[in-house]
Motif scaffolding. Structure first.
Motif, PDB file in Angstrom:
ATOM      1  N   LEU A 139      35.204 -20.879   4.191  1.00  0.00           N
ATOM      2  CA  LEU A 139      34.414 -20.994   2.965  1.00  0.00           C
ATOM      3  C   LEU A 139      33.886 -19.635   2.520  1.00  0.00           C
ATOM      4  O   LEU A 139      33.693 -19.394   1.331  1.00  0.00           O
ATOM      5  CB  LEU A 139      33.250 -21.967   3.173  1.00  0.00           C
ATOM      6  CG  LEU A 139      32.304 -22.208   1.995  1.00  0.00           C
ATOM      7  CD1 LEU A 139      33.058 -22.602   0.731  1.00  0.00           C
ATOM      8  CD2 LEU A 139      31.254 -23.256   2.339  1.00  0.00           C
ATOM      9  N   GLY A 144      34.784 -21.508  -3.860  1.00  0.00           N
ATOM     10  CA  GLY A 144      33.619 -22.381  -3.747  1.00  0.00           C
ATOM     11  C   GLY A 144      33.579 -23.553  -4.694  1.00  0.00           C
ATOM     12  O   GLY A 144      32.520 -24.155  -4.879  1.00  0.00           O
ATOM     13  N   ASN A 220      30.509 -25.788  -8.846  1.00  0.00           N
ATOM     14  CA  ASN A 220      30.203 -24.673  -7.952  1.00  0.00           C
ATOM     15  C   ASN A 220      28.704 -24.542  -7.750  1.00  0.00           C
ATOM     16  O   ASN A 220      27.906 -24.823  -8.651  1.00  0.00           O
ATOM     17  CB  ASN A 220      30.730 -23.350  -8.520  1.00  0.00           C
ATOM     18  CG  ASN A 220      32.192 -23.115  -8.223  1.00  0.00           C
ATOM     19  OD1 ASN A 220      33.057 -23.790  -8.757  1.00  0.00           O
ATOM     20  ND2 ASN A 220      32.463 -22.147  -7.373  1.00  0.00           N
ATOM     21  N   GLY A 224      31.947 -19.072  -2.547  1.00  0.00           N
ATOM     22  CA  GLY A 224      31.913 -19.603  -1.199  1.00  0.00           C
ATOM     23  C   GLY A 224      30.872 -18.948  -0.309  1.00  0.00           C
ATOM     24  O   GLY A 224      30.116 -19.633   0.398  1.00  0.00           O
ATOM     25  N   LEU A 530      36.961 -28.596  -0.705  1.00  0.00           N
ATOM     26  CA  LEU A 530      35.504 -28.660  -0.631  1.00  0.00           C
ATOM     27  C   LEU A 530      34.983 -30.001  -1.108  1.00  0.00           C
ATOM     28  O   LEU A 530      33.995 -30.521  -0.578  1.00  0.00           O
ATOM     29  CB  LEU A 530      34.876 -27.531  -1.448  1.00  0.00           C
ATOM     30  CG  LEU A 530      34.896 -26.153  -0.804  1.00  0.00           C
ATOM     31  CD1 LEU A 530      34.160 -25.153  -1.673  1.00  0.00           C
ATOM     32  CD2 LEU A 530      34.270 -26.193   0.584  1.00  0.00           C
TER      33      LEU A 530
END
Length: 552
Positions: A139, A144, A220, A224, A530
Protein backbone atom coordinates in the motif's frame (compact mmCIF):
# COMPACT_ATOMS: atom_id res chain seq x y z
CA UNK A 1 5.61 -12.39 32.43
CA UNK A 2 5.28 -16.16 32.86
CA UNK A 3 7.67 -18.41 30.93
CA UNK A 4 7.25 -22.04 29.95
CA UNK A 5 9.72 -24.63 28.73
CA UNK A 6 8.55 -23.83 25.21
CA UNK A 7 9.50 -20.18 25.48
CA UNK A 8 7.62 -16.97 26.21
CA UNK A 9 3.87 -17.09 26.70
CA UNK A 10 2.50 -13.63 25.96
CA UNK A 11 -0.51 -12.11 27.59
CA UNK A 12 -3.78 -12.59 25.77
CA UNK A 13 -4.76 -10.31 22.91
CA UNK A 14 -8.27 -10.19 21.52
CA UNK A 15 -7.07 -10.31 17.91
CA UNK A 16 -3.75 -11.10 16.30
CA UNK A 17 -3.20 -9.69 12.82
CA UNK A 18 -0.36 -11.43 11.01
CA UNK A 19 0.52 -8.80 8.44
CA UNK A 20 3.52 -10.56 6.93
CA UNK A 21 5.25 -13.76 7.90
CA UNK A 22 8.15 -16.01 6.92
CA UNK A 23 10.10 -18.98 8.18
CA UNK A 24 13.08 -18.39 10.47
CA UNK A 25 15.69 -20.51 12.19
CA UNK A 26 15.95 -21.19 15.90
CA UNK A 27 16.75 -18.22 18.10
CA UNK A 28 17.10 -17.67 21.85
CA UNK A 29 13.92 -17.22 23.86
CA UNK A 30 12.39 -13.77 23.85
CA UNK A 31 12.95 -11.81 27.05
CA UNK A 32 10.59 -8.87 26.78
CA UNK A 33 8.14 -8.67 23.94
CA UNK A 34 4.38 -8.37 23.53
CA UNK A 35 1.38 -6.46 24.65
CA UNK A 36 1.53 -3.92 27.49
CA UNK A 37 -1.36 -3.11 29.81
CA UNK A 38 -2.12 0.06 31.69
CA UNK A 39 -1.55 -1.18 35.25
CA UNK A 40 -4.57 -1.12 37.54
CA UNK A 41 -7.81 -2.87 38.47
CA UNK A 42 -10.65 -3.00 35.96
CA UNK A 43 -14.28 -3.96 36.41
CA UNK A 44 -16.47 -5.57 33.75
CA UNK A 45 -19.75 -7.44 33.52
CA UNK A 46 -21.28 -10.16 31.33
CA UNK A 47 -24.51 -12.15 31.29
CA UNK A 48 -24.26 -15.62 32.83
CA UNK A 49 -26.93 -18.28 33.14
CA UNK A 50 -28.53 -16.69 36.20
CA UNK A 51 -28.00 -13.05 35.36
CA UNK A 52 -25.30 -10.39 35.35
CA UNK A 53 -21.83 -11.35 36.53
CA UNK A 54 -19.14 -8.84 37.61
CA UNK A 55 -15.39 -9.39 37.70
CA UNK A 56 -12.43 -7.34 38.89
CA UNK A 57 -9.21 -7.87 36.97
CA UNK A 58 -5.91 -6.53 38.23
CA UNK A 59 -3.00 -6.19 35.81
CA UNK A 60 0.56 -4.93 35.86
CA UNK A 61 2.13 -3.44 32.75
CA UNK A 62 2.87 -6.89 31.34
CA UNK A 63 0.70 -9.53 33.01
CA UNK A 64 -2.63 -10.41 34.57
CA UNK A 65 -2.15 -10.40 38.36
CA UNK A 66 -5.53 -11.53 39.65
CA UNK A 67 -9.16 -12.09 38.69
CA UNK A 68 -12.03 -12.03 41.19
CA UNK A 69 -15.70 -12.65 40.51
CA UNK A 70 -17.22 -10.03 42.82
CA UNK A 71 -20.90 -10.54 42.04
CA UNK A 72 -22.98 -13.15 40.27
CA UNK A 73 -26.40 -14.83 40.12
CA UNK A 74 -25.21 -18.34 39.24
CA UNK A 75 -26.54 -21.55 40.81
CA UNK A 76 -24.59 -22.56 43.94
CA UNK A 77 -22.80 -25.87 43.65
CA UNK A 78 -22.87 -26.08 39.84
CA UNK A 79 -21.09 -22.74 39.46
CA UNK A 80 -18.59 -23.08 42.32
CA UNK A 81 -15.90 -24.83 40.30
CA UNK A 82 -15.87 -22.57 37.21
CA UNK A 83 -16.08 -19.43 39.38
CA UNK A 84 -12.77 -20.34 40.99
CA UNK A 85 -10.98 -22.43 38.36
CA UNK A 86 -11.63 -20.38 35.22
CA UNK A 87 -10.10 -17.18 36.73
CA UNK A 88 -7.21 -19.22 38.13
CA UNK A 89 -6.43 -20.78 34.74
CA UNK A 90 -6.58 -17.43 32.94
CA UNK A 91 -4.02 -16.07 35.40
CA UNK A 92 -1.88 -19.21 35.23
CA UNK A 93 -1.74 -19.35 31.45
CA UNK A 94 -2.03 -15.60 30.82
CA UNK A 95 -4.62 -16.42 28.17
CA UNK A 96 -8.36 -16.46 27.68
CA UNK A 97 -7.98 -19.59 25.59
CA UNK A 98 -9.06 -21.88 28.45
CA UNK A 99 -11.54 -24.76 28.41
CA UNK A 100 -15.13 -24.34 29.58
CA UNK A 101 -16.28 -26.45 32.52
CA UNK A 102 -18.62 -29.22 31.38
CA UNK A 103 -22.11 -28.62 32.72
CA UNK A 104 -21.40 -24.96 33.36
CA UNK A 105 -20.66 -23.67 29.87
CA UNK A 106 -22.66 -20.43 30.17
CA UNK A 107 -21.01 -19.57 33.48
CA UNK A 108 -17.56 -20.31 32.03
CA UNK A 109 -18.29 -18.24 28.93
CA UNK A 110 -19.55 -15.31 31.00
CA UNK A 111 -16.34 -15.24 33.04
CA UNK A 112 -14.20 -15.24 29.88
CA UNK A 113 -16.28 -12.50 28.25
CA UNK A 114 -16.16 -10.30 31.33
CA UNK A 115 -12.40 -10.75 31.74
CA UNK A 116 -11.93 -10.03 28.03
CA UNK A 117 -13.85 -6.78 28.45
CA UNK A 118 -11.69 -5.82 31.42
CA UNK A 119 -8.50 -6.62 29.53
CA UNK A 120 -9.67 -4.52 26.62
CA UNK A 121 -10.08 -1.63 29.04
CA UNK A 122 -6.53 -2.33 30.21
CA UNK A 123 -5.20 -2.34 26.68
CA UNK A 124 -5.42 -6.01 25.64
CA UNK A 125 -6.97 -5.58 22.23
CA UNK A 126 -4.99 -6.08 19.03
CA UNK A 127 -1.45 -7.20 18.27
CA UNK A 128 -0.29 -6.58 14.71
CA UNK A 129 2.63 -8.79 13.69
CA UNK A 130 4.75 -7.39 10.84
CA UNK A 131 7.93 -9.06 9.62
CA UNK A 132 9.30 -5.96 7.90
CA UNK A 133 10.79 -3.00 9.79
CA UNK A 134 7.82 -0.88 8.68
CA UNK A 135 4.07 -1.45 8.33
CA UNK A 136 1.93 -0.89 5.27
CA UNK A 137 3.38 -3.27 2.71
CA UNK A 138 2.58 -2.64 -0.94
CA UNK A 139 0.00 0.00 0.00
CA UNK A 140 2.96 2.31 0.54
CA UNK A 141 3.65 2.09 -3.21
CA UNK A 142 0.04 2.28 -4.40
CA UNK A 143 -2.16 5.10 -5.63
CA UNK A 144 -4.57 4.34 -2.81
CA UNK A 145 -7.87 4.12 -4.69
CA UNK A 146 -10.76 2.05 -3.28
CA UNK A 147 -13.33 0.67 -5.73
CA UNK A 148 -16.57 1.88 -4.14
CA UNK A 149 -20.26 1.02 -4.27
CA UNK A 150 -23.20 2.29 -2.22
CA UNK A 151 -21.32 4.66 0.11
CA UNK A 152 -23.53 7.19 1.90
CA UNK A 153 -20.57 9.56 2.20
CA UNK A 154 -19.50 9.32 -1.45
CA UNK A 155 -23.07 9.39 -2.78
CA UNK A 156 -23.65 12.60 -0.83
CA UNK A 157 -20.69 14.09 -2.71
CA UNK A 158 -22.57 13.55 -5.98
CA UNK A 159 -20.97 10.33 -7.20
CA UNK A 160 -22.82 7.58 -9.05
CA UNK A 161 -21.46 4.68 -7.04
CA UNK A 162 -24.33 2.28 -7.64
CA UNK A 163 -23.64 -1.42 -7.24
CA UNK A 164 -25.25 -2.11 -10.59
CA UNK A 165 -22.85 0.22 -12.36
CA UNK A 166 -19.66 -1.28 -10.95
CA UNK A 167 -20.90 -4.84 -11.45
CA UNK A 168 -21.73 -4.09 -15.10
CA UNK A 169 -18.14 -2.89 -15.54
CA UNK A 170 -16.69 -5.89 -13.74
CA UNK A 171 -18.70 -8.36 -15.83
CA UNK A 172 -17.79 -6.58 -19.06
CA UNK A 173 -14.06 -6.66 -18.35
CA UNK A 174 -14.15 -10.34 -17.37
CA UNK A 175 -16.33 -11.47 -20.26
CA UNK A 176 -13.34 -12.88 -22.14
CA UNK A 177 -11.49 -14.06 -19.03
CA UNK A 178 -10.49 -17.72 -19.05
CA UNK A 179 -10.62 -17.82 -15.25
CA UNK A 180 -14.03 -16.63 -14.12
CA UNK A 181 -14.50 -15.01 -10.71
CA UNK A 182 -17.29 -15.89 -8.30
CA UNK A 183 -19.68 -13.12 -9.35
CA UNK A 184 -22.03 -13.70 -6.43
CA UNK A 185 -19.21 -13.31 -3.92
CA UNK A 186 -17.78 -10.34 -5.82
CA UNK A 187 -21.16 -8.62 -5.73
CA UNK A 188 -21.42 -9.25 -1.99
CA UNK A 189 -17.99 -7.78 -1.26
CA UNK A 190 -18.50 -4.80 -3.57
CA UNK A 191 -21.88 -4.13 -1.95
CA UNK A 192 -20.02 -3.74 1.36
CA UNK A 193 -17.28 -1.40 0.08
CA UNK A 194 -19.46 1.65 0.69
CA UNK A 195 -19.87 0.67 4.33
CA UNK A 196 -16.09 0.44 4.57
CA UNK A 197 -15.63 3.94 3.15
CA UNK A 198 -18.28 5.28 5.52
CA UNK A 199 -16.62 3.50 8.45
CA UNK A 200 -13.20 4.92 7.66
CA UNK A 201 -14.72 8.37 7.31
CA UNK A 202 -17.00 8.39 10.33
CA UNK A 203 -15.09 6.11 12.72
CA UNK A 204 -11.50 7.02 11.85
CA UNK A 205 -12.02 10.64 10.83
CA UNK A 206 -10.33 10.13 7.44
CA UNK A 207 -11.32 12.55 4.67
CA UNK A 208 -12.35 10.98 1.33
CA UNK A 209 -12.22 12.27 -2.21
CA UNK A 210 -13.49 10.39 -5.24
CA UNK A 211 -12.88 10.07 -8.95
CA UNK A 212 -15.25 8.73 -11.58
CA UNK A 213 -13.34 6.26 -13.75
CA UNK A 214 -15.99 6.31 -16.46
CA UNK A 215 -17.61 3.09 -15.34
CA UNK A 216 -17.15 3.02 -11.56
CA UNK A 217 -16.09 5.15 -8.61
CA UNK A 218 -12.75 5.10 -6.84
CA UNK A 219 -12.44 6.71 -3.43
CA UNK A 220 -9.16 7.93 -1.95
CA UNK A 221 -8.02 9.02 1.49
CA UNK A 222 -4.84 10.43 0.02
CA UNK A 223 -2.24 8.29 -1.71
CA UNK A 224 -1.25 4.88 -0.40
CA UNK A 225 1.54 6.09 1.89
CA UNK A 226 -0.78 8.72 3.35
CA UNK A 227 -3.45 6.10 4.01
CA UNK A 228 -0.87 3.94 5.78
CA UNK A 229 0.06 6.87 7.99
CA UNK A 230 -3.59 7.53 8.83
CA UNK A 231 -4.29 3.89 9.68
CA UNK A 232 -1.17 3.59 11.82
CA UNK A 233 -2.34 6.66 13.72
CA UNK A 234 -5.65 4.89 14.34
CA UNK A 235 -3.78 1.88 15.74
CA UNK A 236 -1.75 4.16 18.00
CA UNK A 237 -4.82 6.05 19.17
CA UNK A 238 -6.65 2.80 19.93
CA UNK A 239 -3.71 1.37 21.87
CA UNK A 240 -2.95 -1.54 19.54
CA UNK A 241 0.45 -3.21 19.79
CA UNK A 242 2.49 -3.22 16.57
CA UNK A 243 5.40 -5.67 16.51
CA UNK A 244 7.79 -4.78 13.68
CA UNK A 245 10.66 -7.02 12.58
CA UNK A 246 8.57 -9.90 13.89
CA UNK A 247 7.98 -12.95 11.72
CA UNK A 248 5.05 -15.30 12.14
CA UNK A 249 6.19 -18.87 11.57
CA UNK A 250 3.00 -20.78 12.22
CA UNK A 251 -0.61 -20.65 13.38
CA UNK A 252 -1.12 -22.07 16.86
CA UNK A 253 -3.96 -24.62 16.84
CA UNK A 254 -5.86 -26.07 19.80
CA UNK A 255 -8.65 -28.62 19.39
CA UNK A 256 -8.99 -27.73 15.72
CA UNK A 257 -9.23 -23.99 16.33
CA UNK A 258 -6.73 -21.16 15.82
CA UNK A 259 -5.32 -20.06 19.16
CA UNK A 260 -2.49 -17.69 18.27
CA UNK A 261 0.78 -17.44 16.38
CA UNK A 262 4.27 -18.78 16.69
CA UNK A 263 6.54 -15.84 15.95
CA UNK A 264 10.16 -14.83 15.93
CA UNK A 265 11.28 -11.34 16.83
CA UNK A 266 14.59 -9.56 17.08
CA UNK A 267 15.22 -11.12 20.50
CA UNK A 268 14.03 -14.63 19.85
CA UNK A 269 11.11 -17.00 19.40
CA UNK A 270 7.85 -16.77 21.31
CA UNK A 271 4.15 -17.57 21.20
CA UNK A 272 1.28 -15.12 21.03
CA UNK A 273 -1.90 -16.69 22.41
CA UNK A 274 -5.09 -15.18 21.03
CA UNK A 275 -8.80 -15.76 20.71
CA UNK A 276 -8.86 -14.73 17.05
CA UNK A 277 -6.22 -14.74 14.30
CA UNK A 278 -6.54 -12.76 11.06
CA UNK A 279 -4.03 -13.61 8.34
CA UNK A 280 -3.39 -10.59 6.11
CA UNK A 281 0.08 -11.41 4.86
CA UNK A 282 -0.12 -10.41 1.22
CA UNK A 283 0.46 -12.82 -1.62
CA UNK A 284 3.33 -14.82 -3.07
CA UNK A 285 5.01 -12.33 -5.40
CA UNK A 286 8.49 -13.25 -4.18
CA UNK A 287 7.93 -16.98 -3.77
CA UNK A 288 9.43 -18.09 -7.07
CA UNK A 289 8.77 -21.80 -6.60
CA UNK A 290 5.09 -21.24 -5.83
CA UNK A 291 4.69 -18.64 -8.60
CA UNK A 292 6.27 -20.72 -11.34
CA UNK A 293 4.23 -23.77 -10.38
CA UNK A 294 1.02 -21.77 -10.92
CA UNK A 295 2.32 -19.63 -13.78
CA UNK A 296 4.57 -21.75 -16.03
CA UNK A 297 4.79 -18.80 -18.44
CA UNK A 298 7.34 -17.28 -16.05
CA UNK A 299 9.91 -19.81 -17.18
CA UNK A 300 10.05 -17.75 -20.39
CA UNK A 301 8.60 -14.34 -19.61
CA UNK A 302 10.71 -11.70 -17.86
CA UNK A 303 8.36 -10.26 -15.21
CA UNK A 304 8.94 -6.94 -13.50
CA UNK A 305 7.76 -7.62 -9.95
CA UNK A 306 6.61 -4.42 -8.29
CA UNK A 307 5.04 -5.81 -5.11
CA UNK A 308 6.93 -5.31 -1.88
CA UNK A 309 9.38 -8.09 -1.00
CA UNK A 310 7.50 -8.99 2.15
CA UNK A 311 4.91 -10.72 -0.04
CA UNK A 312 6.73 -14.04 -0.14
CA UNK A 313 3.95 -16.59 0.27
CA UNK A 314 4.45 -17.18 3.99
CA UNK A 315 0.82 -16.70 4.95
CA UNK A 316 -0.30 -19.11 2.25
CA UNK A 317 2.07 -21.72 3.63
CA UNK A 318 0.81 -21.26 7.18
CA UNK A 319 -2.79 -21.59 6.02
CA UNK A 320 -1.99 -24.75 4.08
CA UNK A 321 -0.34 -26.25 7.16
CA UNK A 322 -3.54 -25.96 9.21
CA UNK A 323 -5.73 -27.54 6.54
CA UNK A 324 -7.20 -24.49 4.86
CA UNK A 325 -8.99 -24.99 1.57
CA UNK A 326 -6.87 -23.19 -1.03
CA UNK A 327 -7.99 -21.85 -4.37
CA UNK A 328 -6.06 -22.10 -7.62
CA UNK A 329 -3.00 -19.97 -8.11
CA UNK A 330 -1.43 -17.79 -6.97
CA UNK A 331 -1.75 -16.06 -10.32
CA UNK A 332 -0.10 -12.82 -11.40
CA UNK A 333 -1.98 -9.62 -10.62
CA UNK A 334 -1.25 -7.74 -13.82
CA UNK A 335 0.06 -4.20 -13.62
CA UNK A 336 0.84 -1.77 -16.45
CA UNK A 337 3.48 -2.90 -18.98
CA UNK A 338 6.81 -1.44 -17.95
CA UNK A 339 9.86 -0.15 -19.77
CA UNK A 340 13.43 -1.05 -18.88
CA UNK A 341 14.32 -0.21 -15.29
CA UNK A 342 17.06 1.99 -16.77
CA UNK A 343 14.40 4.66 -17.39
CA UNK A 344 13.35 4.58 -13.72
CA UNK A 345 9.69 4.96 -14.59
CA UNK A 346 6.96 3.90 -12.22
CA UNK A 347 3.28 3.20 -12.86
CA UNK A 348 2.72 6.91 -12.22
CA UNK A 349 4.73 8.15 -15.22
CA UNK A 350 5.12 5.18 -17.57
CA UNK A 351 4.75 6.42 -21.19
CA UNK A 352 1.75 4.88 -22.92
CA UNK A 353 2.15 2.35 -25.71
CA UNK A 354 -1.50 2.71 -26.76
CA UNK A 355 -0.58 4.48 -30.02
CA UNK A 356 2.38 2.21 -30.78
CA UNK A 357 2.99 -1.05 -32.55
CA UNK A 358 4.05 -3.66 -29.96
CA UNK A 359 5.77 -6.83 -31.15
CA UNK A 360 7.17 -9.95 -29.54
CA UNK A 361 10.73 -11.25 -29.77
CA UNK A 362 9.99 -12.69 -33.22
CA UNK A 363 8.69 -9.40 -34.60
CA UNK A 364 5.01 -10.38 -34.58
CA UNK A 365 2.09 -8.34 -33.33
CA UNK A 366 0.03 -10.38 -30.85
CA UNK A 367 -2.65 -8.18 -29.19
CA UNK A 368 -4.44 -4.83 -29.14
CA UNK A 369 -2.01 -2.25 -27.72
CA UNK A 370 -4.88 -0.04 -26.52
CA UNK A 371 -7.39 -2.37 -24.83
CA UNK A 372 -10.10 -1.10 -22.52
CA UNK A 373 -7.59 -1.43 -19.68
CA UNK A 374 -3.83 -1.54 -20.23
CA UNK A 375 -3.57 -4.31 -17.61
CA UNK A 376 -5.20 -6.51 -20.28
CA UNK A 377 -2.22 -5.96 -22.56
CA UNK A 378 0.04 -6.82 -19.65
CA UNK A 379 -1.85 -10.08 -19.05
CA UNK A 380 -1.63 -11.05 -22.72
CA UNK A 381 2.10 -10.37 -22.69
CA UNK A 382 2.37 -12.95 -19.92
CA UNK A 383 0.12 -15.46 -21.68
CA UNK A 384 1.89 -14.99 -25.02
CA UNK A 385 5.12 -16.24 -23.40
CA UNK A 386 7.62 -14.24 -25.42
CA UNK A 387 10.99 -13.64 -23.76
CA UNK A 388 10.94 -10.00 -24.89
CA UNK A 389 8.59 -7.33 -26.23
CA UNK A 390 9.22 -4.03 -28.00
CA UNK A 391 7.18 -0.88 -28.58
CA UNK A 392 7.97 1.10 -31.73
CA UNK A 393 8.20 4.93 -31.63
CA UNK A 394 8.96 7.48 -34.32
CA UNK A 395 10.51 10.92 -33.90
CA UNK A 396 7.36 12.87 -34.82
CA UNK A 397 4.50 11.44 -32.76
CA UNK A 398 6.46 10.79 -29.55
CA UNK A 399 6.38 13.09 -26.51
CA UNK A 400 9.47 15.26 -26.66
CA UNK A 401 10.63 14.47 -23.12
CA UNK A 402 10.35 10.74 -23.68
CA UNK A 403 11.94 11.13 -27.11
CA UNK A 404 14.96 12.77 -25.48
CA UNK A 405 15.34 9.79 -23.15
CA UNK A 406 15.01 7.35 -26.04
CA UNK A 407 17.71 9.18 -27.92
CA UNK A 408 19.99 9.22 -24.87
CA UNK A 409 19.67 5.51 -24.08
CA UNK A 410 19.69 4.38 -27.71
CA UNK A 411 23.29 5.52 -27.96
CA UNK A 412 24.26 2.12 -26.49
CA UNK A 413 21.92 0.15 -28.79
CA UNK A 414 21.07 -2.18 -25.92
CA UNK A 415 18.20 -4.49 -26.89
CA UNK A 416 17.21 -4.71 -23.22
CA UNK A 417 16.65 -0.95 -23.10
CA UNK A 418 16.15 0.68 -26.52
CA UNK A 419 17.69 0.61 -30.01
CA UNK A 420 17.50 3.07 -32.90
CA UNK A 421 17.34 2.32 -36.59
CA UNK A 422 16.92 4.55 -39.60
CA UNK A 423 14.81 1.78 -41.15
CA UNK A 424 12.70 -1.13 -39.88
CA UNK A 425 15.32 -3.48 -41.30
CA UNK A 426 18.05 -1.82 -39.22
CA UNK A 427 15.86 -2.05 -36.08
CA UNK A 428 15.31 -5.76 -36.73
CA UNK A 429 19.03 -6.38 -37.09
CA UNK A 430 19.77 -4.70 -33.76
CA UNK A 431 17.04 -6.74 -32.06
CA UNK A 432 18.29 -9.97 -33.67
CA UNK A 433 14.93 -10.44 -35.42
CA UNK A 434 14.11 -11.70 -38.85
CA UNK A 435 13.90 -8.44 -40.79
CA UNK A 436 11.28 -9.74 -43.23
CA UNK A 437 8.97 -10.68 -40.35
CA UNK A 438 9.25 -7.31 -38.61
CA UNK A 439 8.92 -5.45 -41.93
CA UNK A 440 5.76 -7.36 -42.83
CA UNK A 441 4.29 -6.71 -39.36
CA UNK A 442 5.09 -3.01 -39.62
CA UNK A 443 3.74 -2.67 -43.18
CA UNK A 444 0.43 -4.30 -42.29
CA UNK A 445 0.03 -2.23 -39.12
CA UNK A 446 0.93 0.98 -40.95
CA UNK A 447 -1.68 0.30 -43.64
CA UNK A 448 -4.35 -0.36 -41.01
CA UNK A 449 -3.45 2.96 -39.36
CA UNK A 450 -3.89 4.72 -42.70
CA UNK A 451 -7.21 2.95 -43.25
CA UNK A 452 -8.35 3.61 -39.70
CA UNK A 453 -9.43 -0.01 -39.10
CA UNK A 454 -7.55 -2.65 -37.09
CA UNK A 455 -8.66 -5.85 -38.80
CA UNK A 456 -6.50 -8.05 -36.56
CA UNK A 457 -7.19 -7.03 -32.96
CA UNK A 458 -9.85 -4.32 -33.07
CA UNK A 459 -7.77 -1.41 -31.85
CA UNK A 460 -9.71 1.85 -31.75
CA UNK A 461 -9.20 4.18 -34.73
CA UNK A 462 -8.31 6.89 -32.20
CA UNK A 463 -5.12 4.97 -31.39
CA UNK A 464 -4.20 4.01 -34.96
CA UNK A 465 -1.57 6.70 -35.50
CA UNK A 466 0.43 6.18 -38.69
CA UNK A 467 4.21 6.30 -38.25
CA UNK A 468 6.29 9.10 -39.77
CA UNK A 469 9.37 7.15 -40.91
CA UNK A 470 11.59 9.99 -42.08
CA UNK A 471 13.35 10.37 -38.70
CA UNK A 472 13.85 6.67 -38.10
CA UNK A 473 12.50 4.43 -35.34
CA UNK A 474 13.15 3.63 -31.69
CA UNK A 475 12.28 0.14 -30.45
CA UNK A 476 11.95 0.27 -26.66
CA UNK A 477 12.08 -2.90 -24.59
CA UNK A 478 8.92 -3.42 -22.52
CA UNK A 479 7.97 -6.21 -20.16
CA UNK A 480 4.91 -7.33 -18.24
CA UNK A 481 4.74 -6.18 -14.63
CA UNK A 482 3.05 -7.46 -11.49
CA UNK A 483 1.41 -5.72 -8.54
CA UNK A 484 0.87 -8.87 -6.51
CA UNK A 485 -0.87 -12.22 -6.76
CA UNK A 486 -4.39 -13.62 -6.92
CA UNK A 487 -5.13 -16.79 -4.94
CA UNK A 488 -5.05 -18.04 -1.39
CA UNK A 489 -7.54 -19.44 1.08
CA UNK A 490 -11.25 -19.93 0.45
CA UNK A 491 -13.43 -18.14 3.01
CA UNK A 492 -17.06 -17.59 3.86
CA UNK A 493 -18.72 -14.15 3.82
CA UNK A 494 -17.31 -13.30 7.26
CA UNK A 495 -13.86 -14.31 5.95
CA UNK A 496 -13.55 -17.32 8.22
CA UNK A 497 -11.06 -19.67 6.57
CA UNK A 498 -12.77 -22.82 5.29
CA UNK A 499 -11.25 -26.28 5.54
CA UNK A 500 -11.31 -28.87 2.77
CA UNK A 501 -14.79 -29.95 3.89
CA UNK A 502 -16.12 -26.40 3.44
CA UNK A 503 -16.34 -25.91 7.20
CA UNK A 504 -14.95 -22.81 8.98
CA UNK A 505 -11.71 -23.29 10.90
CA UNK A 506 -12.67 -21.77 14.24
CA UNK A 507 -11.11 -18.41 15.15
CA UNK A 508 -9.16 -18.14 11.89
CA UNK A 509 -9.72 -15.48 9.22
CA UNK A 510 -7.90 -14.59 6.00
CA UNK A 511 -8.16 -11.33 4.07
CA UNK A 512 -6.35 -9.48 1.30
CA UNK A 513 -4.04 -11.36 -1.06
CA UNK A 514 -4.12 -14.26 1.38
CA UNK A 515 -7.69 -14.92 0.18
CA UNK A 516 -8.51 -13.60 -3.29
CA UNK A 517 -9.09 -16.77 -5.32
CA UNK A 518 -12.75 -15.96 -5.98
CA UNK A 519 -12.52 -12.19 -6.45
CA UNK A 520 -10.63 -11.79 -9.74
CA UNK A 521 -10.59 -13.35 -13.18
CA UNK A 522 -7.61 -12.99 -15.49
CA UNK A 523 -7.58 -9.21 -15.25
CA UNK A 524 -6.76 -7.01 -12.31
CA UNK A 525 -8.73 -3.74 -12.11
CA UNK A 526 -7.45 -0.54 -10.52
CA UNK A 527 -8.78 0.14 -7.02
CA UNK A 528 -10.44 -3.24 -6.65
CA UNK A 529 -7.67 -4.58 -4.40
CA UNK A 530 -8.13 -1.90 -1.77
CA UNK A 531 -11.89 -2.00 -2.13
CA UNK A 532 -11.91 -5.77 -1.58
CA UNK A 533 -9.15 -6.03 1.01
CA UNK A 534 -10.22 -3.18 3.28
CA UNK A 535 -13.77 -4.47 3.22
CA UNK A 536 -12.67 -8.02 3.99
CA UNK A 537 -10.55 -6.73 6.86
CA UNK A 538 -13.42 -4.70 8.30
CA UNK A 539 -15.88 -7.59 8.06
CA UNK A 540 -13.41 -10.10 9.54
CA UNK A 541 -12.55 -7.81 12.46
CA UNK A 542 -16.18 -6.99 13.18
CA UNK A 543 -17.06 -10.68 13.00
CA UNK A 544 -14.25 -11.57 15.40
CA UNK A 545 -15.25 -8.85 17.86
CA UNK A 546 -18.88 -9.91 17.67
CA UNK A 547 -18.01 -13.56 18.34
CA UNK A 548 -16.00 -12.47 21.37
CA UNK A 549 -18.99 -10.59 22.71
CA UNK A 550 -17.07 -7.32 22.86
CA UNK A 551 -18.67 -3.97 22.02
CA UNK A 552 -17.00 -2.46 18.95
Amino acid sequence: MRKTKKGMKLTMATLVLAMTACSVGEQPAQEDEGIHYTAGTYTATADGRGGEMTVEVTVSEDEIISIEVTDHQETPGISDYPLTEIPAEIVEYQSLNVDSVTGATMTSSAIVRAVSDALEQAGADVILVEKLPFAGGSLLLAGGGFATAESDVVSAMGADDSLERIMDYFRMVNEASQRQPDYEFVEYVLSETGNTIDYMTNKFGMEPTYSDRGDYIRTNFGEGWQEVASLLQVLEDEGATVLLNTEATGIVMKDGAAAGLEVSGENGDFTIHADKVIIATGGASWDQERLQAANPELETVALNEQAIRGNSGDGLGMLEEVGAQMGEGPFIKSAYPDFSVAFRFTWRNNPSVANSLVVDAEGNRFYNEAPYNSMMLNQHMIEHESPAYYALFDTVNTDENFLALLEEYAADDNANIVVYGQTIEEVAEKLDMDSATLQATYDRYQQMCINGVDEDFGKSALNLIAYQPEGGFYAAYIQPASWGTIGGAITDEQFHVLDTENQPIANLYAVGESATSTLFGDYYLGGFSLGYYSTAGRIAAQSAVSELGIAE
